[in-house]
Design a protein around this motif. Structure first.
Motif, PDB file in Angstrom:
ATOM      1  N   THR A  45       0.853  -1.184   0.000  1.00  0.00           N
ATOM      2  CA  THR A  45       0.000   0.000   0.000  1.00  0.00           C
ATOM      3  C   THR A  45       0.896   1.245   0.000  1.00  0.00           C
ATOM      4  O   THR A  45       1.777   1.381   0.843  1.00  0.00           O
ATOM      5  CB  THR A  45      -0.918   0.042   1.221  1.00  0.00           C
ATOM      6  N   TYR A  69       1.420   5.532  -0.210  1.00  0.00           N
ATOM      7  CA  TYR A  69       0.838   6.859  -0.013  1.00  0.00           C
ATOM      8  C   TYR A  69       1.879   7.923  -0.345  1.00  0.00           C
ATOM      9  O   TYR A  69       3.051   7.803   0.029  1.00  0.00           O
ATOM     10  CB  TYR A  69       0.346   7.073   1.421  1.00  0.00           C
ATOM     11  N   MET A  84      -0.125  10.637  -6.071  1.00  0.00           N
ATOM     12  CA  MET A  84      -1.023   9.483  -6.076  1.00  0.00           C
ATOM     13  C   MET A  84      -1.668   9.252  -7.447  1.00  0.00           C
ATOM     14  O   MET A  84      -1.751   8.117  -7.924  1.00  0.00           O
ATOM     15  CB  MET A  84      -2.100   9.666  -5.007  1.00  0.00           C
ATOM     16  N   HIS A  85      -2.139  10.312  -8.086  1.00  0.00           N
ATOM     17  CA  HIS A  85      -2.798  10.161  -9.385  1.00  0.00           C
ATOM     18  C   HIS A  85      -1.832   9.568 -10.414  1.00  0.00           C
ATOM     19  O   HIS A  85      -2.186   8.628 -11.144  1.00  0.00           O
ATOM     20  CB  HIS A  85      -3.322  11.511  -9.879  1.00  0.00           C
ATOM     21  N   ARG A  96      -1.031   5.842  -9.522  1.00  0.00           N
ATOM     22  CA  ARG A  96      -2.142   4.941  -9.859  1.00  0.00           C
ATOM     23  C   ARG A  96      -2.211   4.675 -11.362  1.00  0.00           C
ATOM     24  O   ARG A  96      -2.528   3.568 -11.796  1.00  0.00           O
ATOM     25  CB  ARG A  96      -3.471   5.554  -9.398  1.00  0.00           C
ATOM     26  N   LYS A 152      -1.867  -1.055  -4.176  1.00  0.00           N
ATOM     27  CA  LYS A 152      -2.910  -0.445  -3.360  1.00  0.00           C
ATOM     28  C   LYS A 152      -2.451   0.959  -2.944  1.00  0.00           C
ATOM     29  O   LYS A 152      -1.247   1.218  -2.856  1.00  0.00           O
ATOM     30  CB  LYS A 152      -3.194  -1.292  -2.124  1.00  0.00           C
ATOM     31  N   TYR A 153      -3.423   1.824  -2.659  1.00  0.00           N
ATOM     32  CA  TYR A 153      -3.091   3.200  -2.301  1.00  0.00           C
ATOM     33  C   TYR A 153      -3.890   3.634  -1.080  1.00  0.00           C
ATOM     34  O   TYR A 153      -5.098   3.405  -0.999  1.00  0.00           O
ATOM     35  CB  TYR A 153      -3.354   4.137  -3.484  1.00  0.00           C
ATOM     36  N   GLY A 154      -3.193   4.243  -0.122  1.00  0.00           N
ATOM     37  CA  GLY A 154      -3.824   4.705   1.099  1.00  0.00           C
ATOM     38  C   GLY A 154      -4.235   6.157   1.012  1.00  0.00           C
ATOM     39  O   GLY A 154      -3.781   6.901   0.131  1.00  0.00           O
ATOM     40  N   GLU A 155      -5.083   6.581   1.939  1.00  0.00           N
ATOM     41  CA  GLU A 155      -5.547   7.959   1.981  1.00  0.00           C
ATOM     42  C   GLU A 155      -4.621   8.847   2.806  1.00  0.00           C
ATOM     43  O   GLU A 155      -4.737  10.065   2.785  1.00  0.00           O
ATOM     44  CB  GLU A 155      -6.964   8.013   2.563  1.00  0.00           C
ATOM     45  N   SER A 156      -3.736   8.229   3.566  1.00  0.00           N
ATOM     46  CA  SER A 156      -2.801   8.962   4.419  1.00  0.00           C
ATOM     47  C   SER A 156      -1.676   8.007   4.782  1.00  0.00           C
ATOM     48  O   SER A 156      -1.728   6.806   4.478  1.00  0.00           O
ATOM     49  CB  SER A 156      -3.497   9.443   5.694  1.00  0.00           C
ATOM     50  N   ASP A 202      -3.105   5.440   7.111  1.00  0.00           N
ATOM     51  CA  ASP A 202      -3.942   4.484   6.383  1.00  0.00           C
ATOM     52  C   ASP A 202      -3.084   3.471   5.639  1.00  0.00           C
ATOM     53  O   ASP A 202      -3.367   2.266   5.648  1.00  0.00           O
ATOM     54  CB  ASP A 202      -4.846   5.240   5.408  1.00  0.00           C
TER      55      ASP A 202
END
Length: 439
Positions: free
Chosen positions: A355, A357, A362-363, A366, A373-377, A380
């Motif tokens: 994961t 971050y 992020m964009h 991805r 996987k990518y976290g929000e923070s 996270d």
């Protein structure tokens, strides 16, 4: 009456140059063949992350001094000085630079040049390119000898592009006429008035300045990372070694930071293109050391993977790995040849659930690695992780509270890929701390 300027190519270099020159009071027209990019810029929407640049872009648009177009005919009619800012990426499957975008730009612009003007190359190119393009401009332009060429290499650092454009540490001009030098002195008059050093030279030397500077910087970074390899074998501390070296005025401490190595859209491809051009000139042995510089840099990524694997017991199968960072450096969303994303992908390929971050990238991450996987923070991304990897030294990662992070992970294992964390603080919080080149 001030010269009217164009910026041909509105990627990172061109958009920055256009906005900053408009902020200095020039009328500027930015051109790109990508209509979507032109539409975004015309709306004041910066297509990449660069601190402080978007307000300057919007200020230029609101003042009317800055506009954008997809028309070479409009650009040629508008501009007195045309700055070429297109990319020169590495050729697929080769070390050499791909100058096809540069050639296409000149071939599209030149037939539209019906009056006297100056074309200024800012792109990083193999030595000899300017001479070739100068002759091509005269051949293709209706104005013939009325079209002159200057070479003015850029020295932008991502994250500091506004400062580097408006207050550069030096200006280099490659010219072959007094007229070209006079125009460029007038364009950069405000900077020269501040005392910015100016080096006026021939085309070839101006082209070499940028590639030589990047080669030296890459060598310095790889030198300390080579010392990190020795330190690991000798159970020494490369961080303390680097500190001791930094007090030597002949060496200095800038870019002597051991870690995961360099990436991005400039250093890797520029040193490879430099080696390729040296080979074409018959002096490949002069730059043979750059092959080892490149190899050392790539080995850092492999060693990072090894350290993480060691901390989780020798295999990534069934493990959860948190990766903090996707951009190749902080204060940027650039993921080109990013060591961080490369390490994340390698560990994922070896069986881990990874994961990622990053505060800005992020964009882009991805888009290139949708399998991760990518976290929000940061918290996270680290949830239930067997090991946390700090791979891009964003301030928010350096300032993380090890106790707070420790409450969400499965195991308090951390690998500091940038030697940016306070090892004593993290160890005191119960973390098993490892870093490249340190005990």
């Amino acid at each position: 009456m001030p010269y009217r300027l164009t910026a041909l190519g509105t990627g990172y270099l061109g958009a920055t140059h256009a906005a900053c020159m408009a902020d200095l009071g020039f009328e500027v027209l930015g051109l790109d063949v990508d209509a979507e990019k032109i539409a975004r810029l015309s709306d004041g929407d910066l297509p990449f992350h660069e601190p402080g640049l978007e307000p300057i872009l919007r200020r230029g648009l609101e003042s009317g001094r800055l506009r954008f177009t997809t028309s070479y005919e409009e650009a040629a009619d508008f501009g007195d000085v045309h700055f070429i800012c297109v990319g020169t990426p590495q050729k697929r499957g080769e070390f050499a630079a791909d100058v096809s975008y540069l050639d296409a730009c000149v071939d599209a612009l030149a037939p539209q040049l019906v009056r006297e003007c100056l074309v200024v190359g800012k792109s990083t190119v193999p030595v000899g390119t300017a001479e070739r393009l100068a002759d091509r401009l005269v051949k293709l332009a209706p104005a013939r000898e009325g079209v002159d060429l200057a070479w003015n290499p850029e020295f932008l650092r991502e994250g500091f592009a506004v400062q580097d454009t408006l207050h550069p540490d030096r200006i280099v001009l490659g010219v072959r006429s007094e007229r070209a030098e006079k125009i460029m002195r007038e364009v950069y008059a405000s900077m020269l008035g501040e005392g910015v050093p100016l080096v006026v030279t021939d085309y070839a030397t101006s082209e070499l300045v940028k590639t030589a500077a990047n080669a030296f910087l890459a060598t310095k970074i790889s030198f300390i990372n080579a010392m990190a390899e020795v330190c690991e074998a000798a159970h020494a501390d490369v961080k303390q070694l680097s500190l001791a070296l930094s007090y030597d005025e002949r060496i200095g401490g800038r870019f002597l930071n051991p870690g995961l190595g360099f990436g991005g859209g400039c250093l890797p491809k520029d040193i490879r293109a430099f080696m390729a051009r040296a080979g074409e000139l018959g002096v490949d042995q002069a730059l043979s050391f750059l092959r080892e510089v490149d190899a050392i840099n790539m080995r850092r990524r492999a060693r990072m993977v090894d350290l993480a694997r060691e901390l989780v017991g020798g295999s990534f199968e069934g493990c959860t790995v948190a990766v903090l960072g996707a951009a190749f450096k902080p204060n940027s969303d650039d993921i080109r040849d990013s060591p961080a994303l490369d390490v994340a992908a390698t560990i994922s390929d070896q069986g881990a659930s990874v994961t990622v971050y990053d505060p800005a990238a992020m964009h882009n991450a991805r888009r290139v690695r949708p399998d991760l996987k990518y976290g929000e923070s940061a918290l996270d991304a680290a949830r239930d992780a067997n090991v946390v990897l700090l791979l891009t030294e964003w301030d928010e990662f350096v300032r993380l509270d090890p106790e707070e992070l420790g409450r969400v992970v499965r195991t308090r294992n951390v690998v500091d890929g940038r030697n940016a964390l306070d090892s004593e603080q993290w160890r005191a919080a119960g973390w098993h701390y490892r870093a490249l080149g340190r005990p």
